[in-house]
Design an enzyme around this catalytic site. Sequence first.
Site, PDB file in Angstrom:
ATOM      1  N   ASP A 177       0.902  -1.143   0.000  1.00 33.28           N
ATOM      2  CA  ASP A 177       0.000   0.000   0.000  1.00 33.28           C
ATOM      3  C   ASP A 177       0.944   1.196   0.000  1.00 33.28           C
ATOM      4  O   ASP A 177       1.578   1.496   1.022  1.00 33.28           O
ATOM      5  CB  ASP A 177      -0.895   0.018   1.245  1.00 33.28           C
ATOM      6  CG  ASP A 177      -1.883   1.164   1.180  1.00 33.28           C
ATOM      7  OD1 ASP A 177      -1.495   2.250   0.710  1.00 33.28           O
ATOM      8  OD2 ASP A 177      -3.035   0.999   1.590  1.00 33.28           O
ATOM      9  N   HIS A 178       1.079   1.860  -1.161  1.00 31.59           N
ATOM     10  CA  HIS A 178       2.171   2.830  -1.260  1.00 31.59           C
ATOM     11  C   HIS A 178       1.993   4.002  -0.301  1.00 31.59           C
ATOM     12  O   HIS A 178       2.943   4.715  -0.015  1.00 31.59           O
ATOM     13  CB  HIS A 178       2.371   3.300  -2.709  1.00 31.59           C
ATOM     14  CG  HIS A 178       1.303   4.182  -3.216  1.00 31.59           C
ATOM     15  ND1 HIS A 178       0.150   3.704  -3.782  1.00 31.59           N
ATOM     16  CD2 HIS A 178       1.189   5.527  -3.242  1.00 31.59           C
ATOM     17  CE1 HIS A 178      -0.615   4.717  -4.129  1.00 31.59           C
ATOM     18  NE2 HIS A 178      -0.010   5.839  -3.819  1.00 31.59           N
ATOM     19  N   HIS A 240      -6.073   2.589   1.474  1.00 30.45           N
ATOM     20  CA  HIS A 240      -5.272   3.739   1.910  1.00 30.45           C
ATOM     21  C   HIS A 240      -5.838   4.443   3.151  1.00 30.45           C
ATOM     22  O   HIS A 240      -5.126   4.707   4.111  1.00 30.45           O
ATOM     23  CB  HIS A 240      -5.152   4.768   0.783  1.00 30.45           C
ATOM     24  CG  HIS A 240      -4.642   4.200  -0.502  1.00 30.45           C
ATOM     25  ND1 HIS A 240      -3.591   3.329  -0.552  1.00 30.45           N
ATOM     26  CD2 HIS A 240      -5.034   4.386  -1.786  1.00 30.45           C
ATOM     27  CE1 HIS A 240      -3.359   2.999  -1.822  1.00 30.45           C
ATOM     28  NE2 HIS A 240      -4.227   3.628  -2.586  1.00 30.45           N
TER      29      HIS A 240
END
Length: 484
Positions: A177-178, A240
């Site tokens: 999950d950047h 996110h």
Amino acid sequence: MVSRVIPVETFDLVIFGGTGDLARRKILPGLFRRFLSGQMPDGSRIIGAARSDLDRAGYQQMIRDAVAEFGGAEKNDTKGLEAFIEALDYVAIDAKGEGGWAQLAGLVRQDVVQAFYFSVAPSLFGDLAERLHTHKIANAESRIVVEKPFGRDLDTARALNETLASHFDERQIYRIDHYLGKETVQNLMAVRFGNMLFEPLWNNHYVDHIQITVAETVGVGGRGAYYDKSGAMRDMVQNHLMQLLCLIAMEPPSQFGADEVRDEKLKVIRALQPVEPHHIVRGQYDAGPDGPSYREDAENPRSFTESFIAMKCEIANWRWAGVPFYMRTGKRMKARSSEITVVFKDLGHSIFEGDEARHRNILSIRLQPNEGIDLQVTIKEPGPGGMRLIDVPLDMTFADALGPDAEEVPDAYERLIMDVIRGNQTLFMRGDEVEAAWSWTDPLINGWEARNDVPKLYDAGSAGPEDALAMIHRDGRRWREIKA
Ligand code: NAD
């Protein structure tokens, strides 16, 4: 001022989907920056593996072009670029067939760190995992990196977890999950757990409410067909925003270790209460002077998919009982801005005569733009004329605090890939976390799908539908302004 670059071990990184958009736009330019910083040791190799019929030279040219198009200032370092390009190789491969696998097996070394980045559609994960084993390429220490979306509901996420688990241990699986690789997101943990100041106040005795906003100015044009099957809840909230919520709400872990942090995040997700339908507002952007409507972008005139969602959530535990968490995210909004805001309670009593204003401490953590943290504090208005109070920000914009070094801060993908090579899973989602997040979102999504809930229209370039404003106003609160 930026921390020392510590080289990782020599590695072979295979990027399945190495010719795709994500690889060209983010992964390879990011790896080039790590190469220039000295973090990638000599002898490490990056092997693109995709369907395109390219040879090594063709792939190297593709990546030269990608760095020229998507790289930052570093792309002008042509000598560095040529040295980096030497580390690249390519195998044309078919995830669903046997083509290319023997060649890949001959290339990947067994005596260095191995990482396999699955930058392809999730429907190919099982094929890749299986062939990595049948062709004896992966070993018990190999790492695999998987991209979002990790399922579209609990059942599909479980199935994906089972597929991966039949070939790899959980300690080998890195679900990206950047958002977790962003500097400020990690700073959130540093601020909370590295300072004496905040943690004692971080609870329902002192915090009035918390807001999480992730606003984008772009629409879904270009990926409308994909997005229309997903929507803001699946695309943004389940991953996110939930991750941000976890980091802000979790208990202090006993140490900054992968399982310690992830255990605490999981407890937050499990303590999330079901959200009442009247505490959710779904929206869809309308056509505006700058672009078409969501339905036109999605090429679905009857779409009920949301491009905006706002919700009020509650975490049922001792720390947070009674503190609302307002979350919202949307496309085609007035500014590109991501921010977490902790709004502290009003003073119980003001000792200053004539001071009727409400003074609140507000801690805001900006993810973009201008990554940084500011704390609103109350001070005396300068000058004569008695004790008049005003609120001013104590601002720590990282770019100012770190000076020119701020540019050296690696972007999320670079940092996360280096963590994979180091074998550090702290900033990656564990399988049970992902499943718990779907367990919370599934009933909400099923609810509105069963009701045929029609999203409210909002003007492109606005802060979302009126109902989202009304939702928080009913509680006597207001959203933070969305500004670039
Ligand atoms: P893309 O369509 O641009 O690229 C797909 C890649 O997969 C290509 O390299 C293609 O050759 C390869 N491929 C397709 N079928 C194959 C097969 N049978 N065998 C071997 N290779 C095959 O996709 P993308 O945008 O790069 O996205 C890749 C993954 O990353 C997807 O899961 C996507 O959801 C995820 N992701 C992408 C982004 C982004 O910004 N592009 C952001 C987040 C997550």
